[in-house]
Design a protein around this motif. Sequence first.
Motif, PDB file in Angstrom:
ATOM      1  N   THR A  93      -1.634  -7.962   9.086  1.00  0.00           N
ATOM      2  CA  THR A  93      -0.311  -8.319   8.576  1.00  0.00           C
ATOM      3  C   THR A  93       0.303  -7.087   7.926  1.00  0.00           C
ATOM      4  O   THR A  93      -0.400  -6.251   7.361  1.00  0.00           O
ATOM      5  CB  THR A  93      -0.362  -9.466   7.546  1.00  0.00           C
ATOM      6  N   CYS A  94       1.615  -7.005   8.018  1.00  0.00           N
ATOM      7  CA  CYS A  94       2.345  -5.858   7.495  1.00  0.00           C
ATOM      8  C   CYS A  94       3.558  -6.365   6.724  1.00  0.00           C
ATOM      9  O   CYS A  94       4.283  -7.236   7.201  1.00  0.00           O
ATOM     10  CB  CYS A  94       2.779  -4.960   8.653  1.00  0.00           C
ATOM     11  N   SER A 106      10.425   3.589   2.512  1.00  0.00           N
ATOM     12  CA  SER A 106       9.837   2.296   2.831  1.00  0.00           C
ATOM     13  C   SER A 106       8.384   2.306   2.386  1.00  0.00           C
ATOM     14  O   SER A 106       7.638   3.237   2.706  1.00  0.00           O
ATOM     15  CB  SER A 106       9.894   2.015   4.330  1.00  0.00           C
ATOM     16  N   ILE A 107       8.010   1.280   1.635  1.00  0.00           N
ATOM     17  CA  ILE A 107       6.612   1.082   1.259  1.00  0.00           C
ATOM     18  C   ILE A 107       6.074  -0.010   2.171  1.00  0.00           C
ATOM     19  O   ILE A 107       6.574  -1.131   2.180  1.00  0.00           O
ATOM     20  CB  ILE A 107       6.456   0.657  -0.217  1.00  0.00           C
ATOM     21  N   LEU A 108       5.069   0.328   2.952  1.00  0.00           N
ATOM     22  CA  LEU A 108       4.488  -0.604   3.916  1.00  0.00           C
ATOM     23  C   LEU A 108       3.090  -0.978   3.439  1.00  0.00           C
ATOM     24  O   LEU A 108       2.247  -0.109   3.219  1.00  0.00           O
ATOM     25  CB  LEU A 108       4.428   0.039   5.294  1.00  0.00           C
ATOM     26  N   THR A 109       2.861  -2.269   3.273  1.00  0.00           N
ATOM     27  CA  THR A 109       1.558  -2.761   2.838  1.00  0.00           C
ATOM     28  C   THR A 109       0.877  -3.435   4.022  1.00  0.00           C
ATOM     29  O   THR A 109       1.431  -4.381   4.598  1.00  0.00           O
ATOM     30  CB  THR A 109       1.701  -3.761   1.675  1.00  0.00           C
ATOM     31  N   ALA A 131      -4.110  -1.414   2.811  1.00  0.00           N
ATOM     32  CA  ALA A 131      -3.646  -0.036   2.731  1.00  0.00           C
ATOM     33  C   ALA A 131      -2.135  -0.075   2.482  1.00  0.00           C
ATOM     34  O   ALA A 131      -1.464  -1.010   2.900  1.00  0.00           O
ATOM     35  CB  ALA A 131      -3.950   0.721   4.015  1.00  0.00           C
ATOM     36  N   ALA A 132      -1.644   0.921   1.805  1.00  0.00           N
ATOM     37  CA  ALA A 132      -0.209   1.052   1.569  1.00  0.00           C
ATOM     38  C   ALA A 132       0.202   2.456   1.951  1.00  0.00           C
ATOM     39  O   ALA A 132      -0.483   3.434   1.613  1.00  0.00           O
ATOM     40  CB  ALA A 132       0.129   0.771   0.119  1.00  0.00           C
ATOM     41  N   ILE A 133       1.314   2.551   2.662  1.00  0.00           N
ATOM     42  CA  ILE A 133       1.829   3.870   3.027  1.00  0.00           C
ATOM     43  C   ILE A 133       3.300   3.936   2.681  1.00  0.00           C
ATOM     44  O   ILE A 133       3.985   2.920   2.604  1.00  0.00           O
ATOM     45  CB  ILE A 133       1.592   4.204   4.525  1.00  0.00           C
TER      46      ILE A 133
END
Length: 137
Positions: A93-94, A106-109, A131-133
């Motif tokens: 899941t994102c 954008s912070i993507l978890t 993970a977060a990018i």
Amino acid sequence: MSRSAERGVALIAAIFLVVIIGAGLVLLSVLSVRNSQQTTQNLLQIRGQLSVDAVLEFAVQSLVEGVTCATLNSTYADSIAIEGYPGFDTTLTCVQNDYSGAQTISILTLEATSEKGDADDADYVWARSEAAIELES
């Protein structure tokens, strides 16, 4: 003491020795089986964690290449088959949060889970990782 009395003592000692050796062998056998089961469980847990890590690495690479969270969610939310880890049901899941300021980021978890077997099975394994990018737009 007569000779027949000595034979009786030797017979009892021999039977006692056989029983003790037999009990020791049973104990070693039980310990060996338990050790084997623990080793199998550890191996499955490691494989589950590696399958989760592989999915997260794939997702990060896809996001860096321009794939959106919505595409990842629609394509891989049900189950991801990983050739190297057969039998593991892995999901991804994102969640994307955009922030505007001097620049838009954008912070993507990402969250990946992997499961093998049923919760009632002795070989059941479940693993989860996040993970977060941060990506600049």
